[in-house]
Structures are given as structure tokens and as C-alpha cells.
Design a protein around this motif. Sequence first.
Motif, PDB file in Angstrom:
ATOM      1  N   ASP A 195      50.981 -33.619 -30.165  1.00  0.00           N
ATOM      2  CA  ASP A 195      50.198 -32.388 -29.648  1.00  0.00           C
ATOM      3  C   ASP A 195      49.993 -32.326 -28.242  1.00  0.00           C
ATOM      4  OD1 ASP A 195      50.116 -31.650 -32.264  1.00  0.00           O
ATOM      5  OD2 ASP A 195      48.208 -32.568 -32.724  1.00  0.00           O
ATOM      6  N   ARG A 196      49.499 -33.443 -27.680  1.00  0.00           N
ATOM      7  CA  ARG A 196      49.290 -33.606 -26.193  1.00  0.00           C
ATOM      8  C   ARG A 196      50.552 -33.347 -25.472  1.00  0.00           C
ATOM      9  NH1 ARG A 196      46.368 -38.119 -27.720  1.00  0.00           N
ATOM     10  NH2 ARG A 196      47.807 -39.354 -26.959  1.00  0.00           N
ATOM     11  N   GLN A 197      51.528 -33.832 -25.495  1.00  0.00           N
ATOM     12  CA  GLN A 197      52.766 -33.311 -24.848  1.00  0.00           C
ATOM     13  C   GLN A 197      53.017 -32.008 -25.233  1.00  0.00           C
ATOM     14  OE1 GLN A 197      56.006 -36.156 -25.000  1.00  0.00           O
ATOM     15  NE2 GLN A 197      54.833 -37.796 -25.673  1.00  0.00           N
ATOM     16  N   ALA A 198      52.908 -31.318 -26.538  1.00  0.00           N
ATOM     17  CA  ALA A 198      53.324 -30.297 -26.478  1.00  0.00           C
ATOM     18  C   ALA A 198      52.535 -29.226 -25.657  1.00  0.00           C
ATOM     19  CB  ALA A 198      53.360 -29.642 -28.231  1.00  0.00           C
ATOM     20  N   ALA A 199      51.042 -29.309 -26.045  1.00  0.00           N
ATOM     21  CA  ALA A 199      50.248 -28.688 -25.034  1.00  0.00           C
ATOM     22  C   ALA A 199      50.570 -28.645 -23.432  1.00  0.00           C
ATOM     23  CB  ALA A 199      48.831 -29.255 -25.396  1.00  0.00           C
ATOM     24  N   LEU A 200      50.972 -29.977 -23.086  1.00  0.00           N
ATOM     25  CA  LEU A 200      51.221 -30.284 -21.665  1.00  0.00           C
ATOM     26  C   LEU A 200      52.554 -29.305 -21.283  1.00  0.00           C
ATOM     27  CD1 LEU A 200      50.453 -31.835 -19.409  1.00  0.00           C
ATOM     28  CD2 LEU A 200      51.808 -33.760 -19.875  1.00  0.00           C
ATOM     29  N   LEU A 201      53.533 -29.558 -22.297  1.00  0.00           N
ATOM     30  CA  LEU A 201      55.127 -28.694 -22.009  1.00  0.00           C
ATOM     31  C   LEU A 201      54.526 -27.170 -22.284  1.00  0.00           C
ATOM     32  CD1 LEU A 201      57.339 -30.742 -24.064  1.00  0.00           C
ATOM     33  CD2 LEU A 201      57.377 -30.460 -21.694  1.00  0.00           C
ATOM     34  N   ARG A 202      53.809 -26.741 -22.991  1.00  0.00           N
ATOM     35  CA  ARG A 202      53.357 -25.339 -23.064  1.00  0.00           C
ATOM     36  C   ARG A 202      52.684 -24.585 -21.722  1.00  0.00           C
ATOM     37  NH1 ARG A 202      52.136 -26.204 -28.575  1.00  0.00           N
ATOM     38  NH2 ARG A 202      49.901 -26.368 -28.008  1.00  0.00           N
ATOM     39  N   GLY A 203      51.703 -25.675 -21.243  1.00  0.00           N
ATOM     40  CA  GLY A 203      51.252 -25.124 -19.814  1.00  0.00           C
ATOM     41  C   GLY A 203      52.151 -25.256 -18.852  1.00  0.00           C
ATOM     42  N   GLU A 204      53.082 -26.034 -18.973  1.00  0.00           N
ATOM     43  CA  GLU A 204      54.141 -25.745 -17.724  1.00  0.00           C
ATOM     44  C   GLU A 204      55.111 -24.927 -18.001  1.00  0.00           C
ATOM     45  OE1 GLU A 204      55.743 -29.768 -17.704  1.00  0.00           O
ATOM     46  OE2 GLU A 204      53.906 -30.763 -16.578  1.00  0.00           O
ATOM     47  N   ILE A 205      55.682 -24.801 -19.248  1.00  0.00           N
ATOM     48  CA  ILE A 205      56.855 -23.712 -19.515  1.00  0.00           C
ATOM     49  C   ILE A 205      56.591 -22.205 -19.747  1.00  0.00           C
ATOM     50  CG2 ILE A 205      58.566 -23.331 -21.020  1.00  0.00           C
ATOM     51  CD1 ILE A 205      58.864 -26.153 -21.867  1.00  0.00           C
ATOM     52  N   ILE A 206      55.528 -22.095 -20.507  1.00  0.00           N
ATOM     53  CA  ILE A 206      55.089 -20.803 -20.816  1.00  0.00           C
ATOM     54  C   ILE A 206      54.896 -19.894 -19.588  1.00  0.00           C
ATOM     55  CG2 ILE A 206      53.101 -19.281 -21.805  1.00  0.00           C
ATOM     56  CD1 ILE A 206      53.226 -21.097 -24.093  1.00  0.00           C
ATOM     57  N   PRO A 207      53.678 -20.427 -18.520  1.00  0.00           N
ATOM     58  CA  PRO A 207      53.575 -19.678 -17.165  1.00  0.00           C
ATOM     59  C   PRO A 207      55.059 -19.394 -16.548  1.00  0.00           C
ATOM     60  CG  PRO A 207      52.042 -21.322 -17.556  1.00  0.00           C
ATOM     61  CD  PRO A 207      53.124 -21.705 -18.688  1.00  0.00           C
ATOM     62  N   VAL A 208      55.770 -20.312 -16.358  1.00  0.00           N
ATOM     63  CA  VAL A 208      57.005 -20.166 -15.764  1.00  0.00           C
ATOM     64  C   VAL A 208      57.720 -19.177 -16.313  1.00  0.00           C
ATOM     65  CG1 VAL A 208      59.179 -21.208 -14.890  1.00  0.00           C
ATOM     66  CG2 VAL A 208      57.223 -22.257 -14.871  1.00  0.00           C
ATOM     67  N   ALA A 209      57.999 -19.084 -17.664  1.00  0.00           N
ATOM     68  CA  ALA A 209      58.822 -18.198 -18.483  1.00  0.00           C
ATOM     69  C   ALA A 209      58.391 -17.025 -18.727  1.00  0.00           C
ATOM     70  CB  ALA A 209      59.268 -18.713 -19.835  1.00  0.00           C
ATOM     71  N   LEU A 210      56.885 -16.706 -18.959  1.00  0.00           N
ATOM     72  CA  LEU A 210      56.319 -15.510 -19.134  1.00  0.00           C
ATOM     73  C   LEU A 210      56.177 -14.970 -17.720  1.00  0.00           C
ATOM     74  CD1 LEU A 210      53.984 -15.992 -22.160  1.00  0.00           C
ATOM     75  CD2 LEU A 210      56.321 -15.408 -22.017  1.00  0.00           C
ATOM     76  N   GLY A 211      55.668 -15.848 -16.825  1.00  0.00           N
ATOM     77  CA  GLY A 211      55.611 -15.060 -15.654  1.00  0.00           C
ATOM     78  C   GLY A 211      56.639 -14.487 -14.963  1.00  0.00           C
ATOM     79  N   ALA A 212      58.055 -15.061 -15.002  1.00  0.00           N
ATOM     80  CA  ALA A 212      59.219 -14.576 -14.611  1.00  0.00           C
ATOM     81  C   ALA A 212      59.387 -12.981 -15.441  1.00  0.00           C
ATOM     82  CB  ALA A 212      60.371 -15.256 -14.759  1.00  0.00           C
ATOM     83  N   LEU A 213      59.243 -13.204 -16.705  1.00  0.00           N
ATOM     84  CA  LEU A 213      59.359 -11.862 -17.557  1.00  0.00           C
ATOM     85  C   LEU A 213      58.405 -10.728 -16.862  1.00  0.00           C
ATOM     86  CD1 LEU A 213      60.087 -13.103 -20.998  1.00  0.00           C
ATOM     87  CD2 LEU A 213      61.792 -11.833 -19.468  1.00  0.00           C
ATOM     88  N   VAL A 214      57.335 -11.211 -16.867  1.00  0.00           N
ATOM     89  CA  VAL A 214      56.271 -10.139 -16.502  1.00  0.00           C
ATOM     90  C   VAL A 214      56.537  -9.652 -15.069  1.00  0.00           C
ATOM     91  CG1 VAL A 214      53.936  -9.997 -15.697  1.00  0.00           C
ATOM     92  CG2 VAL A 214      54.368 -11.081 -17.789  1.00  0.00           C
ATOM     93  N   LEU A 215      56.861 -10.629 -14.143  1.00  0.00           N
ATOM     94  CA  LEU A 215      57.445 -10.022 -12.731  1.00  0.00           C
ATOM     95  C   LEU A 215      58.454  -9.039 -12.866  1.00  0.00           C
ATOM     96  CD1 LEU A 215      56.969 -10.215  -9.771  1.00  0.00           C
ATOM     97  CD2 LEU A 215      58.215 -12.282  -9.527  1.00  0.00           C
TER      98      LEU A 215
END
Length: 455
Positions: A195-215
Amino acid sequence: MSTELDPLSTSRSTLSSRLRHRRARSGNRPRRELVAFFASALLILLAVSAGTVWASERIARTNALAEAQRSAQNLTRLVVAPVLSDALAGVPGRWEELGRDVANRTSDGSVTKIVVWNAEGRILFASDESLIGRVLDPSPELRAAIGGETVADIDEHPETSPAGPAEAVLEVYTPLTVRGEPLAVEAYFSYDSIDRQAALLRGEIIPVALGALVLLQVVQIPIATSLARRVRRQETERAELMQRSVEASDRERRAIAADVHDGPVQDLAGVSYALSALRSSVPGERQPTVDRLVSTVRHAVQSLRRLMIDIYPPDLSGPGLGTAISDAADPLRAQGIEVILDAAPLPEMTSDAAAALYRTAKEALANVAKHAQATHVWITLEETELHEAPAVRLEIADDGVGFPASGTDRRQEGHLGLSLVHDRVADLEGTVTLSARLGGGAVLTAVVPPGHEGS
């Protein structure tokens, strides 16, 4: 009735109606497309978010399993193996030393339990002393580890867990050989690490992936809006251009009709009057010839007047529609066919609706004259309802031979009359039905909404 095409029966009113509908749709189409664009962008963002969460879980699981395998192998090699050999050999104090070493290793919580198994499923050592000596059926993972393979998996029902609610753990079986005997060291790791690693990865991956799409969407919004405005402007310009073409065609039709009326019609009418005046001055044996000439000229005048109506129909709304349809039946009367017209008061109609009914009647009457072999024709024009709304009903019935057995669709032969009738009425959201008349003959029924000006 025939399906033959009258080349002058193409309705400019139908084209005008289509242009109005197109202008109405063109104003809403870009707006709908923009809404669809934004909705699809939102759906993509949601899908990417869900995919990112799923991917982070998978990556975290894979990384946690790999990390657990490395930790279990190091624990087996550095902590368990150096002491276990002496403990199994009966060296005093070595079991206690192994227990202390394992307790130190599990004190930080990264490893929750350690169990040493032999090939028969007997527990030789466990950080939980109550398990020592128990014999359990070897699991597939234990057999694989005894065979020399390191196995890691998430187990929701560990065999060494006490009775009670099941709690998922990450377990790793590591092979170990002591004094020639194959053993397996099982280490339990907390599932919270995943769970900790998943949360850590989500915190790193989601902003990058969604941020690029939103931009990307933010950049595309002004482009899409500009394109939508350009499409709307082009649709409006195209509709206006077609409307101007229709208006120009109307002016040309009106000018042609005026020229025919002021030229050939007046000239032929004058010739008819002159021949009538000359009749008394010619010998008696020549007078029948003069009568035939007068009849021929008057028939030509009537044909030209019907042609003028085809080129530029007059105002057909109100009582003018019944009169125009009655005039269109003159060729039938000339053939000796009895025409019975029943025209009731009608609601106020748009020029498009009235023109569609007139064209329908003219096509049907022309078909009766050419193919029906009828002696009577009944024309009914009355107010009715269509879809619980006011409408006008036109019915033309004859006592002729009826519709051909092969049907009325002769478009492949180039005859489009009834097809155009159907399309013309359908454009006004009306209906056309063809049926056999009781007692013989055919019936054509057209129901057209009166419409509203400016619609």
C-alpha cells in the motif's frame, strides 16, 4: 398511377425548407461538437486516472515481491543459515541464539514472522514458538522452495496464522540446504508495504500523467473553439449562399413566367379572339376548320398557363390551394374523366406546406391521366390531425386499374415522381400512403403539417 418524373415538379419550397432546417442545425452543431469534445476529454482523464491507479498497484505489487525476495534471501543467508546448521547439530545455545537474532530482525516490523520448514511440512523453527514442531501439508509454494526455487506471493490465508479473521500478508519461501537436507525458510512481510509503495507511485505517476493530459486539453480548447466558430461561420455562409441561389432562381422563374404571360399567352389569346371574329366571314365549309384552330389555340393557352404555374406557383395558401388543384385536373376533364373536388376550409399554412400539397396533387393527377384508365377521380382536401397536431389531408382516389403488381418504385428506370412526392412531404414531417381503393382503383393520401412562418 405512374412514377414518371415531371422535370418542372422539383420543389423550390422543399429546398427552402431544407435550408432553414440546415441553418437551424448549423447553429447547434458546433456547440454539440464542443460539448462532445469536452466530454470525451473528461472521459479520457477518468480512464487514464483509473488506469494509472491500476498500473501503480501492479507496479507496487511487482516491486514489493521483488524487494521481499531480496530481503528474504539476505535474511536466510546472513541470519538463519549461519546458526541453523549448529542448532540442528545439537550445539547447545544455538536455538536460543537463532531466536534472538530473528527477534532482532523482526523488531522493526518489516518482517512479521519467520518459519523454517523441512520437506515433510514440519516446522523446525518459528519466531512464534507455539508453531515449532507442528506438521502441516506442504503447500505448492513450500514444495517449490524445497526444490530450490525462491517463491513470493500474497496470501490471504497463511497456514501458520492463528484462527480468526484472515489478513493478507506477503510471504516468501527461500530454499536452504543444511547438512545435505533441503529446507525452506518462510518470511512474512506486512502487506502495508505494498500500500505504501502504491501510494508513493500514485503520487509520482498520476500528477505526471494527468498533468500532461490536462495541459494538452488546455492547449486544445482554444484551437477547438476556434475551429468550431470557423465551422459555424462556414455553415452560415454556405446556407446564405444557397438561400441567395434559391432567391435568384425564384426571380428568374418569376421573370420567365411574366415573359410567358405577357408574350406568347397574350399573343395566342389575341389570335384566338381574331379567329373567332373571322369565323363569320369565312365560307360555311371552312368554319369547322376555324373552330378547330380556335380550340387548338385555346388549348395552347391553357397549357402555357399551367406551365406558368409550374414555373412559378401563385400563392396557394387558403382557398387558392383548392382552386389550383382543380385547375390541375383540367387535363382529366378534357379526357372525359369526371373530377369531384371536396375542398373544406383549411387552417393557415406556410407556402412550403401548400406547395408540397399542390405538387403532390399535380403528380398524382398526371399519373391518373396517363395510366389509371379511370372514369372518376375524387379529390378531398380537408383539415385533420397528425401526431395530435393540426394538419392538412389530401386524398386523390380513382376507379382505374390501380397500382401495378410490380410496385410503384421505378427509380431504376429513371421515374422519380412518387419518390419525389414522398421525399417532399417527408421533409415537412408529413406522411404519404398508397393503397387500393375499395371497389377498384388507387388512393394516394398525403398528410402535411401546416407549419409556421419563420420556422
